[in-house]
Design an enzyme around this catalytic site. Structure first.
Site, PDB file in Angstrom:
ATOM      1  N   GLN A  97     -13.734  15.269 -12.279  1.00 35.54           N
ATOM      2  CA  GLN A  97     -14.982  14.984 -11.570  1.00 35.54           C
ATOM      3  C   GLN A  97     -15.510  16.298 -11.007  1.00 35.54           C
ATOM      4  OE1 GLN A  97     -15.295  12.852  -7.698  1.00 35.54           O
ATOM      5  NE2 GLN A  97     -16.761  11.537  -8.757  1.00 35.54           N
ATOM      6  N   TYR A 167     -23.827  13.247  -1.980  1.00 32.72           N
ATOM      7  CA  TYR A 167     -23.411  14.625  -2.213  1.00 32.72           C
ATOM      8  C   TYR A 167     -24.669  15.408  -2.637  1.00 32.72           C
ATOM      9  CZ  TYR A 167     -18.386  13.621  -1.811  1.00 32.72           C
ATOM     10  OH  TYR A 167     -17.142  13.309  -1.335  1.00 32.72           O
ATOM     11  N   ALA A 342     -10.274   1.991  -8.665  1.00 23.38           N
ATOM     12  CA  ALA A 342      -9.759   2.987  -7.719  1.00 23.38           C
ATOM     13  C   ALA A 342      -8.634   2.392  -6.873  1.00 23.38           C
ATOM     14  CB  ALA A 342     -10.893   3.519  -6.848  1.00 23.38           C
ATOM     15  N   ARG A 343      -9.008   1.611  -5.847  1.00 24.35           N
ATOM     16  CA  ARG A 343      -8.002   1.184  -4.873  1.00 24.35           C
ATOM     17  C   ARG A 343      -6.855   0.381  -5.481  1.00 24.35           C
ATOM     18  NH1 ARG A 343     -12.435  -1.173  -0.931  1.00 24.35           N
ATOM     19  NH2 ARG A 343     -13.338  -1.459  -3.014  1.00 24.35           N
TER      20      ARG A 343
HETATM   21  C1  LIG Z   1      -9.011   7.018  -1.157  1.00 24.83           C
HETATM   22  C2  LIG Z   1     -10.287   7.072  -1.929  1.00 24.83           C
HETATM   23  C3  LIG Z   1     -10.838   8.308  -2.285  1.00 24.83           C
HETATM   24  C4  LIG Z   1     -12.028   8.370  -3.032  1.00 24.83           C
HETATM   25  N1  LIG Z   1     -12.515   9.590  -3.448  1.00 24.83           N
HETATM   26  C5  LIG Z   1     -13.593   9.637  -4.265  1.00 24.83           C
HETATM   27  C6  LIG Z   1     -14.040  10.862  -4.812  1.00 24.83           C
HETATM   28  O1  LIG Z   1     -13.458  11.920  -4.606  1.00 24.83           O
HETATM   29  N2  LIG Z   1     -15.147  10.836  -5.604  1.00 24.83           N
HETATM   30  C7  LIG Z   1     -15.815   9.676  -5.875  1.00 24.83           C
HETATM   31  O2  LIG Z   1     -16.804   9.694  -6.605  1.00 24.83           O
HETATM   32  N3  LIG Z   1     -15.408   8.501  -5.375  1.00 24.83           N
HETATM   33  C8  LIG Z   1     -14.313   8.448  -4.600  1.00 24.83           C
HETATM   34  N4  LIG Z   1     -13.865   7.239  -4.136  1.00 24.83           N
HETATM   35  C9  LIG Z   1     -14.587   6.014  -4.510  1.00 24.83           C
HETATM   36  C10 LIG Z   1     -13.952   5.335  -5.726  1.00 24.83           C
HETATM   37  O3  LIG Z   1     -14.035   6.161  -6.874  1.00 24.83           O
HETATM   38  C11 LIG Z   1     -14.661   4.003  -6.035  1.00 24.83           C
HETATM   39  O4  LIG Z   1     -16.020   4.308  -6.267  1.00 24.83           O
HETATM   40  C12 LIG Z   1     -14.545   2.972  -4.911  1.00 24.83           C
HETATM   41  O5  LIG Z   1     -13.255   2.997  -4.314  1.00 24.83           O
HETATM   42  C13 LIG Z   1     -14.810   1.561  -5.430  1.00 24.83           C
HETATM   43  O6  LIG Z   1     -13.896   1.211  -6.458  1.00 24.83           O
HETATM   44  P1  LIG Z   1     -12.647   0.199  -6.186  1.00 24.83           P
HETATM   45  O7  LIG Z   1     -13.221  -1.080  -5.675  1.00 24.83           O
HETATM   46  O8  LIG Z   1     -11.992   0.051  -7.526  1.00 24.83           O
HETATM   47  O9  LIG Z   1     -11.773   0.830  -5.164  1.00 24.83           O
HETATM   48  C14 LIG Z   1     -12.687   7.167  -3.391  1.00 24.83           C
HETATM   49  C15 LIG Z   1     -12.112   5.941  -3.026  1.00 24.83           C
HETATM   50  C16 LIG Z   1     -10.949   5.885  -2.307  1.00 24.83           C
HETATM   51  C17 LIG Z   1     -10.366   4.531  -1.972  1.00 24.83           C
END
Ligand SMILES: Cc1cc2nc3c(=O)[nH]c(=O)nc-3n(C[C@H](O)[C@H](O)[C@H](O)COP(=O)(O)O)c2cc1C
Length: 388
Positions: A97, A167, A342-343
Site C-alpha cells: 500500500q 490522507y 482486515a479485522r
Molecule cells: C488495526 C487496523 C489498521 C489499519 N490500517 C490501515 C492502513 O494502514 N491503511 C488502510 O487503508 N486501512 C487500514 N485499516 C482499515 C482496513 O484496511 C479496513 O478498511 C477496515 O478495517 C474495514 O475492514 P474490516 O471490516 O474487514 O476490518 C486498518 C484497520 C485496522 C483494524
C-alpha cells in the site's frame, strides 16, 4: 463468480478472490522490515489469502503517519524482498500500500511539517499542516511512481494506491479539507487531479509489470466531505485512463470521523492510552464526540458499493465487514470480483483456509475495535491468547 477460484487481477493470477486488507503494522522501529513484520504477513499467506497487503509504505518521509513507518527508499528494498519471498513461499501474492498521509501525518513525530490540500490543525502533531504547493504535488506524485518502482524491485506483485481516509490525495478530494482557489480546488474535476495524476504516474512507471489497485473513499462520512457522486467521478476517471486494475471501496476519515471506517464500538480508554499527552487527555474528555459510533453490520459498505458496481466495468473489491463464506458469496453474487478482509484476519490469520474447508466456519472477530489502538506498538488482536 466463485470466491475460491483463481482470479485475474491485471497481469496477476491470484489463487482465490480474498485479499488481506492493509492494517498498518507498527512493527518497523527503524522504518525498515523486521522479522516480526515478515511473520505478520506470512501467517495470513499461509492461512489461505490470495494476496496480502503491506501497510504502511509511505512514499516520502513526511507522508508517514509517524516516524517509525517504512518509507520507500533503496535501504528498505532488501527487507521488503525477504518479506515478499516469504509470502510467495506460502503461495500468496503481496501488495504494497503506497500512501502519503498528508494531514493525517504526525509532524512532530516525523520532524517534518505535514502537507495537505489546505491549512489544517492536526491535534496529533499539535501543528498546522503546510498547504501543498504545485511543486509539492509534483514531487509527491513523482514519489508515488518511484515508490512503485521500488515495490517492483522488492518483488511485490501489486501496489495499492491510497486514495482514502482523508490522507493526502483524499484531502484534495474533500470539499471540506480542500478550499483551494487554484486549479486543484473547486469542482471535482479539479479536486480529482492529484488522485488521478498519482495513478497515472504509477501506471506510467510500472506498466503492467505488476497489478495496480487503488483504495478510494466512496464517502468521507463527514459534513461537507466527499460524497458518492464525486467519488464516482474519480472512479470513472481511473477506469477511463486504465490506470488501475481494480478498485477497493472504502469510506471514512482517519482525521475527522475514524469510526465511519470501522463501525462498531470504540474502546476509548485503550484508544486514549495509545496517544501522547495532550491527545490522551483530550480523547478521554471528548472522545465520545470525536469517535462517533456507528452500529456494525456484516458487509456494511455494500449499499454504497452497489452504486459503483452499477456504474463501472472496472473490477471492484468489496471491503468492510467481510467475515465469513456468506458475506463472500454475497459479494460475488453482487458482481464484486474480490473481497478484502482486515479485522477478521487479525483475529484468525488462518480463517480463509478454514472457510474454504468448511463454509459454515464462523469468524471469531467481534468488531470490538480493540485492535485499532495497537497500531503504534505491533498491530494485533488483543483477544488472541498469548502463546505459552
Ligand atoms: C488495526 C487496523 C489498521 C489499519 N490500517 C490501515 C492502513 O494502514 N491503511 C488502510 O487503508 N486501512 C487500514 N485499516 C482499515 C482496513 O484496511 C479496513 O478498511 C477496515 O478495517 C474495514 O475492514 P474490516 O471490516 O474487514 O476490518 C486498518 C484497520 C485496522 C483494524
Amino acid at each position: 463468480m466463485e470466491v475460491f477460484e483463481p482470479a485475474r487481477l491485471g497481469p496477476l493470477t491470484l489463487r482465490n478472490r480474498v485479499i488481506k486488507a492493509a492494517t498498518s503494522e507498527g512493527m518497523t522501529p527503524d522504518a525498515l522490515v523486521t522479522d516480526e513484520l515478515i511473520e505478520y504477513h506470512r501467517r495470513p499467506a499461509a492461512g489461505g489469502v490470495g494476496m496480502t497487503t503491506v501497510a504502511y509504505c509511505a512514499v516520502a518521509p513526511e507522508g508517514r503517519t509517524e516516524r517509525r513507518q517504512i518509507w520507500m527508499r533503496p535501504d528498505a528494498v532488501p527487507g521488503l524482498r525477504r518479506l515478499t519471498d516469504a509470502v510467495h513461499a506460502e503461495g500468496a501474492a503481496a501488495s504494497a500500500q503506497l500512501g502519503h498521509a498528508g494531514p493525517v501525518a504526525d509532524a512532530s513525530s516525523n520532524r517534518v511539517p505535514a502537507v495537505s490540500a489546505g491549512r489544517f490543525f492536526n491535534p496529533l502533531g499539535m501543528a498546522f499542516t503546510k498547504v501543498a504547493k504545485a511543486e509539492d504535488i509534483e514531487r509527491i506524485t513523482r514519489a508515488h511512481a518511484e515508490a512503485a518502482r521500488l515495490a517492483v524491485e522488492s518483488g511485490f506483485d501489486a501496489v495499492e494506491i491510497h486514495l482514502g481516509h482523508n490522507y493526502l490525495a483524499s484531502s484534495f478530494l474533500s470539499p471540506r479539507l480542500n478550499r483551494r482557489k487554484d486549479g486543484y480546488g473547486g469542482p471535482i474535476e479539479n479536486r480529482a487531479k492529484v488522485a488521478l495524476g498519482i495513478a497515472r504516474a504509477v501506471r506510467d512507471e510500472v506498466g503492467d509489470r505488476i497489478a495496480i489497485t487503488a483504495k478510494l473513499n466512496m464517502r468521507d462520512g463527514v459534513r461537507g466531505g466527499l460524497e458518492i457522486d464525486d467519488s464516482l467521478h474519480v472512479a470513472r476517471g481511473l477506469q477511463e485512463e486504465g490506470t488501475v486494475d481494480a478498485l477497493e471501496l472504502t469510506a471514512g476519515s482517519s482525521l475527522l470521523n475514524p469510526m465511519y471506517l470501522f463501525r462498531g464500538e470504540m474502546p476509548i480508554p485503550e484508544f486514549a492510552a495509545s496517544y501522547k499527552l495532550p491527545m490522551r487527555v483530550g480523547l478521554r474528555m471528548f472522545g465520545k464526540r470525536f469517535l462517533r459510533v456507528y452500529p456494525y453490520q456484516d458487509a456494511y459498505l455494500l449499499e454504497h458499493a452497489r452504486r459503483f458496481r452499477a456504474e463501472l466495468d472496472l473490477p471492484l473489491i468489496l471491503l468492510g465487514g467481510i467475515t465469513d463464506r456468506a458475506t463472500m458469496d454475497t459479494a460475488m453474487a453482487e458482481g464484486f470480483e474480490f473481497v478484502a478482509m482486515a479485522r477478521a484476519l487479525l483475529r484468525e490469520p488462518d480463517l480463509v483456509n478454514r472457510i474454504a474447508a468448511d463454509p459454515s466456519t464462523p469468524s471469531l472477530c467481534i468488531h470490538c475495535n480493540r485492535c485499532v489502538p495497537t497500531v503504534y506498538r505491533g498491530t494485533h488482536c488483543p483477544l488472541v491468547p498469548e502463546p505459552d
